[in-house]
Design a protein around this motif. Structure first.
Motif, PDB file in Angstrom:
ATOM      1  N   PHE A  57     -10.700  33.097  19.144  1.00  0.00           N
ATOM      2  CA  PHE A  57      -9.348  33.547  19.473  1.00  0.00           C
ATOM      3  C   PHE A  57      -8.352  33.163  18.379  1.00  0.00           C
ATOM      4  N   GLY A  58      -8.532  31.980  17.794  1.00  0.00           N
ATOM      5  CA  GLY A  58      -7.657  31.558  16.698  1.00  0.00           C
ATOM      6  C   GLY A  58      -7.775  32.502  15.514  1.00  0.00           C
ATOM      7  N   TYR A  59      -9.009  32.887  15.192  1.00  0.00           N
ATOM      8  CA  TYR A  59      -9.230  33.823  14.085  1.00  0.00           C
ATOM      9  C   TYR A  59      -8.574  35.171  14.379  1.00  0.00           C
ATOM     10  N   ILE A  60      -8.741  35.656  15.606  1.00  0.00           N
ATOM     11  CA  ILE A  60      -8.150  36.952  15.986  1.00  0.00           C
ATOM     12  C   ILE A  60      -6.630  36.895  15.887  1.00  0.00           C
ATOM     13  N   VAL A  61      -6.026  35.825  16.388  1.00  0.00           N
ATOM     14  CA  VAL A  61      -4.558  35.709  16.337  1.00  0.00           C
ATOM     15  C   VAL A  61      -4.079  35.605  14.905  1.00  0.00           C
ATOM     16  N   THR A  63      -5.529  36.785  12.254  1.00  0.00           N
ATOM     17  CA  THR A  63      -5.703  38.126  11.652  1.00  0.00           C
ATOM     18  C   THR A  63      -4.597  39.062  12.085  1.00  0.00           C
ATOM     19  N   LEU A  64      -4.272  39.073  13.363  1.00  0.00           N
ATOM     20  CA  LEU A  64      -3.199  39.951  13.844  1.00  0.00           C
ATOM     21  C   LEU A  64      -1.844  39.549  13.277  1.00  0.00           C
ATOM     22  N   LEU A  65      -1.585  38.269  13.139  1.00  0.00           N
ATOM     23  CA  LEU A  65      -0.316  37.821  12.585  1.00  0.00           C
ATOM     24  C   LEU A  65      -0.199  38.139  11.092  1.00  0.00           C
ATOM     25  N   SER A  66      -1.323  38.150  10.399  1.00  0.00           N
ATOM     26  CA  SER A  66      -1.263  38.463   8.963  1.00  0.00           C
ATOM     27  C   SER A  66      -0.970  39.952   8.726  1.00  0.00           C
ATOM     28  N   LEU A  67      -1.221  40.786   9.719  1.00  0.00           N
ATOM     29  CA  LEU A  67      -0.930  42.215   9.589  1.00  0.00           C
ATOM     30  C   LEU A  67       0.557  42.519   9.728  1.00  0.00           C
ATOM     31  N   ALA A  68       1.302  41.634  10.346  1.00  0.00           N
ATOM     32  CA  ALA A  68       2.718  41.886  10.620  1.00  0.00           C
ATOM     33  C   ALA A  68       3.580  41.693   9.399  1.00  0.00           C
TER      34      ALA A  68
END
Length: 68
Positions: A57-61, A63-68
């Protein structure tokens, strides 16, 4: 309506406690050791599982935050 039970004296209460305590079946030393080992192994397995889930979950979050 509530049923009122007769009050029991402290001496009688402790006698009843002693009688009930004699009915308890305590585990043997071997059973206690086996249960302790089982609990330790289960805790280790669950700790590794939740570490993996948390890391995923940490990796997913991240990754999603780096897209913003």
């Amino acid at each position: 309506m509530e049923d009122k039970k007769p009050k029991v004296s402290p001496g009688e209460f402790f006698n009843q406690v002693k009688v009930e305590a004699r009915k308890v079946v305590w585990p043997s030393r071997q059973e206690t050791i086996q249960t302790g080992i089982f609990v330790g192994i289960l805790m280790l397995i669950l700790a590794i599982f939740f570490l993996g889930v948390d890391s995923l979950f940490g990796y997913i979050v991240r990754t999603l935050l780096s897209l913003a």
